[in-house]
Design a protein around this motif. Structure first.
Motif, PDB file in Angstrom:
ATOM      1  N   ILE A 187      13.398  26.292 -84.308  1.00 30.97           N
ATOM      2  CA  ILE A 187      13.881  24.999 -84.780  1.00 30.97           C
ATOM      3  C   ILE A 187      14.848  24.438 -83.748  1.00 30.97           C
ATOM      4  CG2 ILE A 187      15.074  23.748 -86.609  1.00 30.97           C
ATOM      5  CD1 ILE A 187      12.425  24.898 -87.478  1.00 30.97           C
ATOM      6  N   ASP A 188      14.606  23.214 -83.313  1.00 30.38           N
ATOM      7  CA  ASP A 188      15.437  22.586 -82.287  1.00 30.38           C
ATOM      8  C   ASP A 188      16.710  22.019 -82.901  1.00 30.38           C
ATOM      9  OD1 ASP A 188      16.084  21.777 -79.723  1.00 30.38           O
ATOM     10  OD2 ASP A 188      14.175  20.778 -79.371  1.00 30.38           O
ATOM     11  N   GLY A 189      17.595  21.489 -82.049  1.00 28.02           N
ATOM     12  CA  GLY A 189      18.869  20.957 -82.504  1.00 28.02           C
ATOM     13  C   GLY A 189      18.740  19.778 -83.441  1.00 28.02           C
ATOM     14  N   CYS A 190      17.619  19.044 -83.328  1.00 28.14           N
ATOM     15  CA  CYS A 190      17.386  17.873 -84.178  1.00 28.14           C
ATOM     16  C   CYS A 190      16.594  18.230 -85.425  1.00 28.14           C
ATOM     17  CB  CYS A 190      16.655  16.793 -83.393  1.00 28.14           C
ATOM     18  SG  CYS A 190      14.965  17.269 -82.928  1.00 28.14           S
ATOM     19  N   SER A 191      16.384  19.518 -85.671  1.00 26.91           N
ATOM     20  CA  SER A 191      15.663  20.066 -86.825  1.00 26.91           C
ATOM     21  C   SER A 191      14.152  20.015 -86.692  1.00 26.91           C
ATOM     22  CB  SER A 191      16.085  19.376 -88.133  1.00 26.91           C
ATOM     23  OG  SER A 191      17.439  19.635 -88.413  1.00 26.91           O
ATOM     24  N   ALA A 192      13.629  19.497 -85.578  1.00 26.26           N
ATOM     25  CA  ALA A 192      12.182  19.502 -85.363  1.00 26.26           C
ATOM     26  C   ALA A 192      11.736  20.871 -84.868  1.00 26.26           C
ATOM     27  CB  ALA A 192      11.790  18.437 -84.347  1.00 26.26           C
ATOM     28  N   PRO A 193      10.510  21.269 -85.193  1.00 24.40           N
ATOM     29  CA  PRO A 193       9.984  22.512 -84.610  1.00 24.40           C
ATOM     30  C   PRO A 193       9.952  22.420 -83.090  1.00 24.40           C
ATOM     31  CG  PRO A 193       8.618  21.807 -86.450  1.00 24.40           C
ATOM     32  CD  PRO A 193       9.571  20.676 -86.162  1.00 24.40           C
ATOM     33  N   ASN A 194      10.235  23.532 -82.443  1.00 29.69           N
ATOM     34  CA  ASN A 194      10.150  23.604 -80.989  1.00 29.69           C
ATOM     35  C   ASN A 194       9.284  24.788 -80.613  1.00 29.69           C
ATOM     36  OD1 ASN A 194      11.775  24.337 -78.055  1.00 29.69           O
ATOM     37  ND2 ASN A 194      11.204  22.224 -78.477  1.00 29.69           N
ATOM     38  N   LEU A 195       8.669  24.717 -79.435  1.00 36.64           N
ATOM     39  CA  LEU A 195       7.724  25.735 -79.001  1.00 36.64           C
ATOM     40  C   LEU A 195       8.173  26.332 -77.677  1.00 36.64           C
ATOM     41  CD1 LEU A 195       4.479  23.747 -79.855  1.00 36.64           C
ATOM     42  CD2 LEU A 195       5.515  25.592 -81.187  1.00 36.64           C
ATOM     43  N   GLY A 196       7.951  27.638 -77.538  1.00 37.33           N
ATOM     44  CA  GLY A 196       8.308  28.346 -76.317  1.00 37.33           C
ATOM     45  C   GLY A 196       7.078  28.888 -75.630  1.00 37.33           C
ATOM     46  N   MET A 197       7.199  29.068 -74.302  1.00 39.60           N
ATOM     47  CA  MET A 197       6.068  29.490 -73.473  1.00 39.60           C
ATOM     48  C   MET A 197       6.609  29.995 -72.138  1.00 39.60           C
ATOM     49  SD  MET A 197       4.774  25.646 -72.519  1.00 39.60           S
ATOM     50  CE  MET A 197       5.086  25.138 -74.227  1.00 39.60           C
ATOM     51  N   PRO A 198       5.785  30.594 -71.296  1.00 37.34           N
ATOM     52  CA  PRO A 198       6.241  30.958 -69.948  1.00 37.34           C
ATOM     53  C   PRO A 198       6.597  29.708 -69.141  1.00 37.34           C
ATOM     54  CG  PRO A 198       4.252  32.159 -70.517  1.00 37.34           C
ATOM     55  CD  PRO A 198       4.434  31.111 -71.575  1.00 37.34           C
ATOM     56  N   LEU A 199       7.576  29.861 -68.269  1.00 35.71           N
ATOM     57  CA  LEU A 199       8.063  28.744 -67.466  1.00 35.71           C
ATOM     58  C   LEU A 199       6.923  28.066 -66.698  1.00 35.71           C
ATOM     59  CD1 LEU A 199      10.848  27.440 -66.749  1.00 35.71           C
ATOM     60  CD2 LEU A 199      10.896  28.936 -64.745  1.00 35.71           C
ATOM     61  N   ALA A 200       6.006  28.866 -66.138  1.00 38.62           N
ATOM     62  CA  ALA A 200       4.909  28.306 -65.346  1.00 38.62           C
ATOM     63  C   ALA A 200       3.963  27.469 -66.203  1.00 38.62           C
ATOM     64  CB  ALA A 200       4.128  29.416 -64.645  1.00 38.62           C
ATOM     65  N   ARG A 201       3.818  27.812 -67.472  1.00 41.76           N
ATOM     66  CA  ARG A 201       2.949  27.018 -68.353  1.00 41.76           C
ATOM     67  C   ARG A 201       3.608  25.674 -68.667  1.00 41.76           C
ATOM     68  NH1 ARG A 201      -1.651  29.777 -70.262  1.00 41.76           N
ATOM     69  NH2 ARG A 201      -1.802  31.674 -68.997  1.00 41.76           N
ATOM     70  N   LEU A 202       4.916  25.673 -68.814  1.00 41.06           N
ATOM     71  CA  LEU A 202       5.617  24.403 -69.031  1.00 41.06           C
ATOM     72  C   LEU A 202       5.493  23.523 -67.791  1.00 41.06           C
ATOM     73  CD1 LEU A 202       7.407  22.661 -70.871  1.00 41.06           C
ATOM     74  CD2 LEU A 202       9.397  23.805 -69.852  1.00 41.06           C
ATOM     75  N   ALA A 203       5.620  24.134 -66.608  1.00 44.02           N
ATOM     76  CA  ALA A 203       5.449  23.373 -65.363  1.00 44.02           C
ATOM     77  C   ALA A 203       4.038  22.799 -65.269  1.00 44.02           C
ATOM     78  CB  ALA A 203       5.743  24.259 -64.159  1.00 44.02           C
ATOM     79  N   MET A 204       3.041  23.567 -65.698  1.00 48.89           N
ATOM     80  CA  MET A 204       1.663  23.082 -65.678  1.00 48.89           C
ATOM     81  C   MET A 204       1.491  21.894 -66.619  1.00 48.89           C
ATOM     82  SD  MET A 204      -1.922  25.090 -66.486  1.00 48.89           S
ATOM     83  CE  MET A 204      -1.603  25.298 -68.246  1.00 48.89           C
ATOM     84  N   MET A 205       2.102  21.942 -67.777  1.00 56.33           N
ATOM     85  CA  MET A 205       2.022  20.821 -68.709  1.00 56.33           C
ATOM     86  C   MET A 205       2.600  19.555 -68.089  1.00 56.33           C
ATOM     87  SD  MET A 205       2.943  22.565 -72.383  1.00 56.33           S
ATOM     88  CE  MET A 205       2.839  20.986 -73.237  1.00 56.33           C
ATOM     89  N   TRP A 206       3.710  19.700 -67.367  1.00 57.82           N
ATOM     90  CA  TRP A 206       4.314  18.539 -66.723  1.00 57.82           C
ATOM     91  C   TRP A 206       3.491  18.056 -65.536  1.00 57.82           C
ATOM     92  CZ3 TRP A 206       8.269  15.086 -67.405  1.00 57.82           C
ATOM     93  CH2 TRP A 206       8.898  15.173 -68.653  1.00 57.82           C
ATOM     94  N   ALA A 207       2.800  18.978 -64.855  1.00 60.86           N
ATOM     95  CA  ALA A 207       1.870  18.556 -63.799  1.00 60.86           C
ATOM     96  C   ALA A 207       0.733  17.745 -64.405  1.00 60.86           C
ATOM     97  CB  ALA A 207       1.322  19.778 -63.063  1.00 60.86           C
ATOM     98  N   ARG A 208       0.245  18.171 -65.557  1.00 59.36           N
ATOM     99  CA  ARG A 208      -0.849  17.461 -66.224  1.00 59.36           C
ATOM    100  C   ARG A 208      -0.384  16.107 -66.743  1.00 59.36           C
ATOM    101  NH1 ARG A 208      -4.198  22.496 -69.153  1.00 59.36           N
ATOM    102  NH2 ARG A 208      -5.028  23.259 -67.146  1.00 59.36           N
ATOM    103  N   LEU A 209       0.839  16.039 -67.207  1.00 56.27           N
ATOM    104  CA  LEU A 209       1.398  14.754 -67.622  1.00 56.27           C
ATOM    105  C   LEU A 209       1.458  13.799 -66.434  1.00 56.27           C
ATOM    106  CD1 LEU A 209       2.868  13.050 -69.850  1.00 56.27           C
ATOM    107  CD2 LEU A 209       4.999  14.057 -68.990  1.00 56.27           C
TER     108      LEU A 209
END
Length: 339
Positions: A187-209
């Motif tokens: 749960i994030d600071g704003c009460s919304a669900p948050n998701l965790g993953m390996p750092l490289a997968r987050l970087a890949m998501m931002w590359a795709r964005l």
């Protein structure tokens, strides 16, 4: 529990003596998931925090929400923001709520003092704040818009099993290339669900964005491309006056979008190269985060000037006490290893 193999990325000295060491990791990845460069542990698991926001807005955009409700591109950018709670942000949230037929009381993010205030910039006496001033209120307004558009329950839009949150999880799972059962849930600071993953997968998501594609030779993803373009065109809505993410975006002339998250997470998507960068500072220190980001972008060969620019305050800054006396130095020591 497996601890990440972080390395020292930033050193703080006082009178030439080492006082603090900030450990962390960096991953530089392309839209197909290839690791291009790294420091520390690119596979360290961590929560995405607010760097997830563009992807939390994705279901709303995919289903035509911005056009359905007449959101401007600046308002779309605000659904992906950690904004400063300035008048321009609060006024936009007010307009967006009116467009979807909701009010401030329908938000579920809570209230905090606007982020653009600080010890050196206190709010006027008698100031009153509400949920529109929360840095995540734009995101929550987009959440509500999705629910209104589909006839989903609005009061429970933050529940893990709500149709909206399930759709967000499916989208993140696909873009990160991970089964949703493997993603961390919190749960994030704003009460919304948050998701965790390996750092490289987050970087890949931002590359795709940034590339506007889901990778693997896939065609252009119009929703990803629209979100990135809105954020790149309206960085002040994504961040705010005097913020590092705004300075980074302005320095790129619209080529980069930067997004900070709580507890030392920072991401950058670079459109011209289709590359994503994800950074995690283990102790969550934001000065260390921004110094690392600037050093990494320079090592990537990007045209980034800091001296005499708004970015100078975050690029290896001299540390001063309350009287303005120079007492030390914060210096990024990060060194990328190329794959």
């Amino acid at each position: 529990m497996t601890l990440p193999s972080h390395v020292p990325l930033v050193v703080t000295t006082r009178h030439d003596h080492v006082e603090r060491i900030h450990w962390g990791s960096v991953a530089v990845v392309d839209a197909d998931g290839a690791l291009l460069a790294h420091a520390g542990d690119p596979n360290a698991w961590m929560f995405s925090r607010s760097t997830l926001k563009p992807f939390q807005a994705l279901p709303f955009v995919r289903d035509g929400g911005p056009d359905h409700f007449g959101f401007t591109d600046a308002e779309l950018a605000l659904t992906c923001a950690s904004h400063g709670g300035e008048d321009m942000h609060v006024d936009a949230v007010t307009r967006m709520l009116a467009k979807i037929g909701m009010t401030e009381s329908d938000l579920r993010c809570g209230v905090h003092m606007p982020d653009h205030y600080s010890e050196d910039n206190l709010p006027p006496r008698g100031s009153v704040f509400d949920q529109r001033h929360h840095n995540c209120s734009g995101k929550h307004t987009g959440f509500l818009g999705y629910c209104c558009m589909h006839g989903y329950a609005r009061a429970s839009y933050l529940e893990r099993d709500h149709e909206l949150q399930q759709e967000i999880t499916r989208g993140v799972s696909a873009l990160a290339g991970l089964p949703d059962s493997e993603l961390w849930y919190g749960i994030d600071g704003c009460s919304a669900p948050n998701l965790g993953m390996p750092l490289a997968r987050l970087a890949m998501m931002w590359a795709r964005l940034a590339a506007g594609t889901s990778g693997g030779g896939a065609a252009t993803d119009a929703a990803l491309a629209r979100i990135f373009s809105a954020m790149a065109a309206h960085p002040a809505m994504v961040s705010g006056t005097g913020r590092c993410d705004l300075a980074l975006a302005n320095a790129s002339g619209g080529d980069w979008v930067a997004k900070v998250g709580a507890d030392g997470v920072h991401t950058i998507g670079i459109r011209s190269t289709g590359v994503g960068v994800a950074i995690k500072i283990a102790d969550g220190n934001f000065d260390a985060v921004y110094a690392t980001t600037i050093a990494v972008l320079k090592q990537l060969g990007l045209p980034l000037e800091t001296e005499g620019t708004p970015l100078a305050k975050w690029a290896d800054p001299v540390l001063r006490n309350v009287r303005g006396t120079a007492v030390g130095q914060l210096k990024a020591t990060v060194q990328l290893t190329w794959v």
